[in-house]
Design a protein around this motif. Structure first.
Motif, PDB file in Angstrom:
ATOM      1  N   VAL A 131       0.853  -1.195   0.000  1.00 33.18           N
ATOM      2  CA  VAL A 131       0.000   0.000   0.000  1.00 33.18           C
ATOM      3  C   VAL A 131       0.885   1.240   0.000  1.00 33.18           C
ATOM      4  N   LEU A 132       0.711   2.066  -1.003  1.00 35.30           N
ATOM      5  CA  LEU A 132       1.458   3.320  -1.117  1.00 35.30           C
ATOM      6  C   LEU A 132       0.603   4.465  -0.582  1.00 35.30           C
ATOM      7  N   ARG A 163      10.052   8.378  12.044  1.00 34.02           N
ATOM      8  CA  ARG A 163      11.360   8.870  11.599  1.00 34.02           C
ATOM      9  C   ARG A 163      11.891   8.075  10.412  1.00 34.02           C
ATOM     10  N   LEU A 164      11.489   6.810  10.307  1.00 30.69           N
ATOM     11  CA  LEU A 164      12.074   5.946   9.286  1.00 30.69           C
ATOM     12  C   LEU A 164      11.695   6.353   7.865  1.00 30.69           C
ATOM     13  N   HIS A 169      11.958   3.110   2.003  1.00 29.05           N
ATOM     14  CA  HIS A 169      10.842   3.445   1.111  1.00 29.05           C
ATOM     15  C   HIS A 169       9.578   2.715   1.534  1.00 29.05           C
ATOM     16  N   ALA A 170       9.697   1.681   2.399  1.00 27.92           N
ATOM     17  CA  ALA A 170       8.538   0.910   2.841  1.00 27.92           C
ATOM     18  C   ALA A 170       8.888   0.173   4.132  1.00 27.92           C
ATOM     19  N   ILE A 171       7.856  -0.128   4.927  1.00 25.38           N
ATOM     20  CA  ILE A 171       8.032  -0.877   6.169  1.00 25.38           C
ATOM     21  C   ILE A 171       6.950  -1.950   6.233  1.00 25.38           C
ATOM     22  N   GLY A 172       7.354  -3.163   6.586  1.00 27.08           N
ATOM     23  CA  GLY A 172       6.417  -4.271   6.669  1.00 27.08           C
ATOM     24  C   GLY A 172       5.788  -4.386   8.052  1.00 27.08           C
ATOM     25  N   LEU A 184       6.103   4.540   1.422  1.00 31.49           N
ATOM     26  CA  LEU A 184       6.148   5.989   1.293  1.00 31.49           C
ATOM     27  C   LEU A 184       6.538   6.373  -0.129  1.00 31.49           C
ATOM     28  N   PHE A 185       7.318   5.512  -0.791  1.00 29.18           N
ATOM     29  CA  PHE A 185       7.699   5.674  -2.191  1.00 29.18           C
ATOM     30  C   PHE A 185       7.401   4.380  -2.928  1.00 29.18           C
TER      31      PHE A 185
END
Length: 239
Positions: A131-132, A163-164, A169-172, A184-185
């Motif tokens: 999901v963006l 902060r990350l 560009h993404a977090i699981g 985020l990207f």
């Protein structure tokens, strides 16, 4: 320094399987399957090949191929469909909560294909739903994901997650069957916060498990599939 691009090419056995799955000439497709069947044991199938098996399972009967492996190939299709259904059902409430907060979920990769055609779930294994969100939606999206009980893979605090955005560009996130990759990207982290504006402008309306979403156009889906395969796929394959 330039890397040899052939390091990303499918292996000889995977090329045969791709030929069986996709070649427009039925004779060449049958030859591809027979060549793979002679070369490969089903128990030794690697992940790159397993991702192609569901398409082959559908096509072989159309090609008039009779193989003792057909029941096992059909079993792979059923397994992937079942896993996809469990994932989609678990993620749907979160997508609904994003919509309720005024955030339109923008789905990429496998989730985008399934949003356009749910029948794709039987042929496209989905480990998670990508999901963006827009940069100014990141904080609200993170709070909604955490409120849904999903845990970040890195076991980070809320403050660290906010902060990350400067590092990833993404977090699981995951919780039981629910797994989501919050982006985020679309492709890779950068400092150009408007980098995905064109992607959004070209996007299409779709529905994922009944939830209205946006998905990339066909050309962008192709670019992202190749880009993510090269950048992040452990097997470094472009199949």
């Amino acid at each position: 320094m330039h890397m040899d691009p052939t390091r990303y090419w499918p292996s000889a056995s995977n090329t045969l399987l791709l030929t069986a799955a996709l070649h427009p000439d039925p004779d060449k497709a049958r030859q591809g399957w027979l060549g793979w069947e002679e070369l490969q044991r089903f128990e030794a199938v690697n992940w790159a090949e397993m991702r192609v098996v569901p398409v082959v399972a559908r096509r072989l009967p159309q090609l008039g191929v009779d193989s003792p492996l057909l029941p096992r190939l059909a079993g792979v299709r059923r397994f992937l469909w079942t896993k996809a259904r469990m994932l989609h059902r678990a993620v749907t409430p979160l997508l609904q909560s994003l919509r309720a907060a005024g955030i339109t979920p923008y789905l990429t990769k496998g989730a985008a294909r399934i949003a356009l055609d749910p029948a794709e779930a039987v042929e496209r294994y989905s480990h998670d739903v990508d999901v963006l969100v827009r940069p100014d939606e990141w904080e609200v999206a993170v709070d909604l994901v955490l409120a849904a009980g999903l845990v970040p893979e890195q076991n980070l605090s809320r403050e660290a997650l906010l902060r990350l955005r400067q590092r990833f560009h993404a977090i699981g996130f995951q919780k039981a069957e629910a797994q989501i990759d919050l982006h985020l990207f679309a492709m890779k982290r950068n400092r150009c916060e408007g980098d995905d504006d064109g992607l959004r402008e070209r996007s299409l309306d779709a529905r994922f498990a009944g939830v209205p979403v946006r998905v990339p156009c066909a050309e962008d889906r192709m670019v992202m599939a190749l880009g993510h395969g090269l950048l992040f796929n452990p097997g470094r394959v472009t199949d």
